[in-house]
Structures are given as structure tokens and as C-alpha cells.
Design an enzyme around this catalytic site. Structure first.
Site, PDB file in Angstrom:
ATOM      1  CG  ASP A   8      -2.074   0.938   1.147  1.00 63.27           C
ATOM      2  OD1 ASP A   8      -2.501   1.223   0.011  1.00 63.27           O
ATOM      3  OD2 ASP A   8      -2.563   1.389   2.198  1.00 63.27           O
ATOM      4  CG  HIS A  11      -7.024   4.903  -0.993  1.00 62.55           C
ATOM      5  ND1 HIS A  11      -5.725   4.709  -0.582  1.00 62.55           N
ATOM      6  CD2 HIS A  11      -7.150   4.196  -2.150  1.00 62.55           C
ATOM      7  CE1 HIS A  11      -5.089   3.933  -1.450  1.00 62.55           C
ATOM      8  NE2 HIS A  11      -5.939   3.613  -2.415  1.00 62.55           N
ATOM      9  N   GLY A  14     -11.729   4.289   3.756  1.00 61.00           N
ATOM     10  CA  GLY A  14     -13.030   3.631   3.901  1.00 61.00           C
ATOM     11  C   GLY A  14     -13.551   3.591   5.323  1.00 61.00           C
TER      12      GLY A  14
END
Length: 293
Positions: free
Chosen positions: A82, A208, A210
Site C-alpha cells: 500500500d 481509500h 473507507g
């Protein structure tokens, strides 16, 4: 325990109208919480390894620990790098066996973002590894990188199309009104914009930030083209809350196994709730059948 390319996992989500939960793991217990939840719900799952964890422990160590934990499970798993800002780290992650990588060039010029993302895509295609790119600025704090929320502009359709056309990314993170970290007010997602970007680019989108987005907005976002939802903050909050609750009942206990297990159990429950929200429960068998065909 089958590892699945992020590209194949996301494609299955799109075809079956659900979103993959991409859950950030920080230690052994957190990855076990994610896997226990995915196993209980029979859901495909992405385990995200972020920059703070890598900087603390080293990418090879983290991947080896997570690999050892995953051996006990028979569900489709994708290990995702990530928010990588360095192409050399992309290559290192691929050598370690990651199934999906994200180059985040959102802080670079658009030309440099496209150039390095394109290089990453070329490497990913050669090795059947999913590649995520990002266009636009997502508010809040991600690892050690901060962006003021006022600067978190909504990605335009034109920006997204140009980026996808120039890079060929497998899935795309866009700015749509979310933020990393804890929200200071309820977010309002640009759902129409998401649908327009999906239609024009024909590329799965990534949400992104979330954590903390109202469930109904998440459902609508998935309908609009979101195929991967990143969750981190809520997981860490649950883990810490579980440990705090344990100490309330056992204030003098210093048995680390029991303390950490309390955090794991609390975190697992949040992952189960998210999996059910994203619609990925009971999709594991279908994905495995497709993978083995």
C-alpha cells in the site's frame, strides 16, 4: 491456501458486483483477525502492508510472518503493498511475493506520476501482479504523508481517463470525498463522479479512507464502480478498544497472549461487518473455482 493476483481478485469482484475488502495488517494478531473473519464469512480478502509497518519491521520480515499465518487458511488471499512512493520498493515487494502493488505518485507532477506508474504496470503485467495507481489527493493522514483536507480535490473524469490511458493501471484510486484517518465530519462521497469515471475509463476504482464512511454511501459507491475498499483506522481502533476492555476486567494481568488476543477478537468483528457490507461474503468458492480452472 491460494494466493490470488490482485488483478484477478478485483476482476472477480467487478463481475460479481461486490467489493474486495483491503484490510491493513500491522502485526501477527491483526493479520490473524483479518484471516479469521475472511474464513468465517468465506470471503476473498486483501491484506495490505503499509509504509509504517515496513519502516518499522522491514518488508521481508513482515511478509514472512504473514505468510506463516496464512498457511493455516484455505481462502483466496492477496497481499498488497500500500502507498508505495518508491519504484525500488515495488521491485523488492514483487521479489518477496506480493500479489498486488500500489505506486502512489499523487504527490508528484502528473508527468512523473504517469511515468513511474507506467513502469510499475509493465512489471506487473509481465508477472501477472495487480497494479494500483492514484490520481488526485486524498485528505487526512496516510502513514507519514499528510494532505490538508481543503486540498483534497475531487478527481475529474478527464484526469482519470488521461491517467488510465497513459498507464494502463488495473485499478485506480481516486479522490471522491474520503479522507485517511478519523473524520471530523461525516463524509459525502461524489457518487455521480465515481459512476462517470467508471463509465469513461472502464477501470475498477478503489476507495481509500473507507473507515467511518456511512454504510449506505459505501453501498452506493460499490454500485458506482468501487471494487476495492481500504480499511485501516477502524481496525486499529477496534484492536485498541479490545485491549482496553480486557484491562478493565483484568487490570493486573500481564499475559501478552491474552491481551493481544482480546484485541484480535475485537478487530475480527469489525472485519466481518465490513465483509458483509462490501458483499464479498461467500464469494471465496467461486473465485477459487475460477482461479483453478
Amino acid at each position: 491456501m491460494p494466493y490470488i493476483s490482485g488483478k484477478q481478485m478485483i476482476a472477480h469482484a467487478v463481475a460479481n458486483k461486490y467489493a474486495v475488502g483491503a484490510f491493513s495488517a500491522h502485526n501477527l494478531e491483526s493479520v490473524q483477525a483479518i484471516l479469521d473473519a475472511a474464513n468465517e464469512t468465506q470471503s476473498p480478502v486483501m491484506i495490505q502492508i503499509g509504509q509504517r509497518v515496513i519502516n518499522t519491521h522491514g518488508i521481508e520480515v513482515v511478509k514472512a510472518v504473514f505468510d506463516a499465518a496464512i498457511l493455516r487458511y484455505d481462502i483466496p488471499v492477496c497481499i498488497h503493498l500500500d502507498h508505495c512512493h518508491n519504484y525500488d520498493q515495488i521491485a523488492q515487494a514483487i521479489r518477496c511475493g506480493f500479489d498486488s502493488v500500489m505506486f502512489d505518485g499523487s504527490q508528484l507532477s502528473i508527468e512523473d506520476n504517469i511515468h513511474i506508474t507506467r513502469q510499475t504496470v509493465q512489471l506487473g503485467k509481465a508477472l501477472n501482479i495487480g497494479v494500483e495507481g492514484e490520481i488526485g489527493k486524498i485528505g487526512g493522514t496516510e502513514d507519514d504523508l499528510s494532505v490538508d483536507e481543503k486540498d483534497a480535490l475531487i478527481t475529474t473524469v478527464e484526469e482519470a481517463k488521461h491517467f488510465v490511458d497513459q498507464t494502463g493501471v488495473d485499478y485506480l484510486a481516486v479522490s471522491c470525498g474520503t479522507a485517511h484517518g478519523v473524520y471530523t465530519q461525516e463524509p459525502k462521497l461524489a457518487l455521480e463522479r465515481l459512476a462517470e469515471i467508471t463509465q469513461v475509463t472502464a477501470t475498477p476504482l478503489v476507495l481509500h479512507g473507507g473507515s467511518g464512511v456511512p454504510d449506505q454511501q459505501v453501498r452506493h459507491a460499490i454500485e458506482a464502480g468501487i471494487a476495492k475498499v481500504n480499511v485501516d483506522t477502524e481496525l486499529r481502533q477496534a484492536f485498541v478498544a479490545g485491549i482496553k476492555e480486557y484491562f478493565e476486567h483484568h487490570p493486573t494481568d500481564n499475559t501478552l497472549a491474552f491481551i493481544m488476543d482480546a484485541g484480535k477478537v475485537a478487530m475480527k468483528q469489525v472485519v466481518v461487518e465490513k465483509i458483509n457490507l462490501f458483499g464479498s461474503a461467500h464469494q471465496a468458492a467461486s473465485l477459487l473455482q475460477e482461479y483453478q480452472a
